[in-house]
Design an enzyme around this catalytic site. Sequence first.
Site, PDB file in Angstrom:
ATOM      1  N   HIS A 203       0.791  -1.233   0.000  1.00 21.89           N
ATOM      2  CA  HIS A 203       0.000   0.000   0.000  1.00 21.89           C
ATOM      3  C   HIS A 203       0.819   1.276   0.000  1.00 21.89           C
ATOM      4  O   HIS A 203       0.281   2.359  -0.196  1.00 21.89           O
ATOM      5  CB  HIS A 203      -0.962   0.028   1.195  1.00 21.89           C
ATOM      6  CG  HIS A 203      -0.268   0.372   2.484  1.00 21.89           C
ATOM      7  ND1 HIS A 203       0.388  -0.565   3.231  1.00 21.89           N
ATOM      8  CD2 HIS A 203      -0.111   1.551   3.136  1.00 21.89           C
ATOM      9  CE1 HIS A 203       0.911   0.019   4.298  1.00 21.89           C
ATOM     10  NE2 HIS A 203       0.629   1.299   4.261  1.00 21.89           N
TER      11      HIS A 203
HETATM   12  C1  UD1 Z   1      -1.702   5.900   5.351  1.00 18.78           C
HETATM   13  C2  UD1 Z   1      -0.393   6.343   5.983  1.00 18.78           C
HETATM   14  C3  UD1 Z   1       0.552   5.163   6.064  1.00 18.78           C
HETATM   15  C4  UD1 Z   1      -0.101   3.996   6.757  1.00 18.78           C
HETATM   16  C5  UD1 Z   1      -1.388   3.660   6.037  1.00 18.78           C
HETATM   17  C6  UD1 Z   1      -2.106   2.500   6.672  1.00 18.78           C
HETATM   18  C7  UD1 Z   1       0.234   8.687   5.525  1.00 18.78           C
HETATM   19  C8  UD1 Z   1       1.146   9.580   4.794  1.00 18.78           C
HETATM   20  N1  UD1 Z   1       0.277   7.382   5.195  1.00 18.78           N
HETATM   21  O1  UD1 Z   1      -1.427   5.522   4.001  1.00 18.78           O
HETATM   22  O2  UD1 Z   1       1.701   5.542   6.809  1.00 18.78           O
HETATM   23  O3  UD1 Z   1       0.783   2.888   6.720  1.00 18.78           O
HETATM   24  O4  UD1 Z   1      -2.238   4.805   6.061  1.00 18.78           O
HETATM   25  O5  UD1 Z   1      -3.112   2.019   5.824  1.00 18.78           O
HETATM   26  O6  UD1 Z   1      -0.497   9.143   6.384  1.00 18.78           O
HETATM   27  N2  UD1 Z   1      -8.341   5.398   0.468  1.00 18.78           N
HETATM   28  C9  UD1 Z   1      -9.601   4.847   0.369  1.00 18.78           C
HETATM   29  N3  UD1 Z   1     -10.328   4.677   1.520  1.00 18.78           N
HETATM   30  C10 UD1 Z   1      -9.849   5.026   2.734  1.00 18.78           C
HETATM   31  C11 UD1 Z   1      -8.574   5.600   2.824  1.00 18.78           C
HETATM   32  C12 UD1 Z   1      -7.829   5.763   1.675  1.00 18.78           C
HETATM   33  O7  UD1 Z   1     -10.080   4.511  -0.698  1.00 18.78           O
HETATM   34  O8  UD1 Z   1     -10.555   4.825   3.734  1.00 18.78           O
HETATM   35  C13 UD1 Z   1      -7.537   5.537  -0.773  1.00 18.78           C
HETATM   36  C14 UD1 Z   1      -7.671   6.830  -1.481  1.00 18.78           C
HETATM   37  O9  UD1 Z   1      -7.541   6.557  -2.851  1.00 18.78           O
HETATM   38  C15 UD1 Z   1      -6.474   7.622  -1.023  1.00 18.78           C
HETATM   39  C16 UD1 Z   1      -5.438   6.531  -0.867  1.00 18.78           C
HETATM   40  O10 UD1 Z   1      -6.175   5.388  -0.426  1.00 18.78           O
HETATM   41  O11 UD1 Z   1      -6.109   8.604  -1.927  1.00 18.78           O
HETATM   42  C17 UD1 Z   1      -4.364   6.837   0.124  1.00 18.78           C
HETATM   43  O12 UD1 Z   1      -4.914   7.081   1.416  1.00 18.78           O
HETATM   44  P1  UD1 Z   1      -4.094   7.921   2.497  1.00 18.78           P
HETATM   45  O13 UD1 Z   1      -4.847   8.017   3.762  1.00 18.78           O
HETATM   46  O14 UD1 Z   1      -3.608   9.199   1.920  1.00 18.78           O
HETATM   47  O15 UD1 Z   1      -2.792   7.071   2.757  1.00 18.78           O
HETATM   48  P2  UD1 Z   1      -2.571   5.508   2.899  1.00 18.78           P
HETATM   49  O16 UD1 Z   1      -1.953   5.037   1.643  1.00 18.78           O
HETATM   50  O17 UD1 Z   1      -3.771   4.783   3.416  1.00 18.78           O
END
Ligand code: UD1
Length: 359
Positions: A203
Site C-alpha cells: 500500500h
Molecule cells: C496511510 C499512511 C501510512 C499507513 C497507512 C495504513 C500517511 C502519509 N500514510 O497511508 O503511513 O501505513 O495509512 O493504511 O499518512 N483510500 C480509500 N479509503 C480510505 C482511505 C484511503 O479509498 O478509507 C484511498 C484513497 O484513494 C487515497 C489513498 O487510499 O487517496 C491513500 O490514502 P491515504 O490516507 O492518503 O494514505 P494511505 O496510503 O492509506
Amino acid sequence: MKVVSVVGTRPQFVKVAPVSNALRGRGIHHLIVHTGQHYDPLLSQAFFDDLAIPPPLVNLGVGSASHPVQTAAILAGVAEVLAAERPDWVLVYGDTNSALGAALAAAQLRFPSAHLEAGLRSGDRRMPEERNRVVADHLCDLLLAPSQAAVRNLGAEGLAARTVLTGDVMADALAAMRARQAADPPALPAALRDGPFLLATLHRAETTDDPQRLAAILAGLAASPLPVKLLTHPRLADRAARSGLPLEAGAVQPMGPLPYPVMIAALQASRGLVTDSGGLQKEALLLGVPCTTVRPVTEWPETLDAGWNVLVGDPAGLAAALSRPRPAGDPPQPYGDGRAADRIAARLAGQRPVTGAPA
Ligand code: UD1
C-alpha cells in the site's frame, strides 16, 4: 487528568485500543479524535467494533486529498477540538499525516504532547512517513519509544531528555488478540482454507505509485510457487487500475482487506508474508512467520536480526527471498512484554509505572 488521542488510519486504531484500556484502567479521562483519514468501513469502523474501542468524540472527516491539503485539514480540525477540550496531554501515534497534523496543532496551541512510536527511522527521506515521524518527534514534549533502537535514534538527534522506553503497543494489541483467539478462534474466509498460501499486502506510495516498480513486484508475486493471497488496500486497487495492471495473475489471488482478528489468524495460518507495511513486519516476527519486505530499508531493524524478515529493495530478488528456508528456532521478542500501554498511561498520569521489561 484528560488525554486526547488523535488517530485516523487503520494501524492507529490498533494502537489506540490497548492505550484506551490502559488509560481507563488508571482512571484517566480519555477522548479519541478520529481525523477521518481512513473512512472505508473495512479500514476504520471494523477496527472500532472488533477491538471494542470507545467511539470517537468527533470524526473530522478529512478524507483523501494531497498530503498538504489532508495535513492542513487535520491541523485545523484538531486545533479546534484541542481549544475546546483543553487536554492535559495530546497523544499522537506513529507516522501518518494524522500524527503530523495533530502534533503540529498541539505544539502551536501549547498543549503538552506525547508521540507514541517515537524514534523510528528508516533513513529514507523520500517516504512521507519518514518526514512525518522526524517532525513529530522534534515537536512533541514526550517521546514514547517502542524499542532500544528507537531510543538510540532519538539520542542521536539530541532528544534523549524527552525520551522514555515503553515497549510497543502493537505487541500489546497482538498479545491481547492471541489470548482472545486461544479461547475463541475466528473462522478464516473460505479463500484461506484451500491449502498453503502466502499473504501479501502492498500500500505504500513508493510501491503503488511507481507503475514500473509495482509491475515488477506483482510479476515476482505471480511467479510464486505458492498461491499469494493479496489483501488489497484501496490505494493499491486504485493505482493498479490506473496503471492498467491486473492484480489477478499467476499465483496472485486478490481479496479485500481483513478485519484485525482475521488478519492475525490469517498471518498465523500462512507460510509467509510479503509486505511493504511497517506494522506487519513486526506482527510476523512476533508470530514466527517469515516476512519478505519489498522495500530497501525498514524502520524496524530488529525484525532483520535472526533472518525472520528479509528486505528486497529490487523486485528481481523476490524469487530467491520467497524460496528461502524458514529460520531455525523461535523468533526474538524485541518489542516488550505486552504492557507498553500501561507504561504510557502511568507516565502521562505521573503514576508509578509497571515493572517488567519494556524491550
Ligand atoms: C496511510 C499512511 C501510512 C499507513 C497507512 C495504513 C500517511 C502519509 N500514510 O497511508 O503511513 O501505513 O495509512 O493504511 O499518512 N483510500 C480509500 N479509503 C480510505 C482511505 C484511503 O479509498 O478509507 C484511498 C484513497 O484513494 C487515497 C489513498 O487510499 O487517496 C491513500 O490514502 P491515504 O490516507 O492518503 O494514505 P494511505 O496510503 O492509506
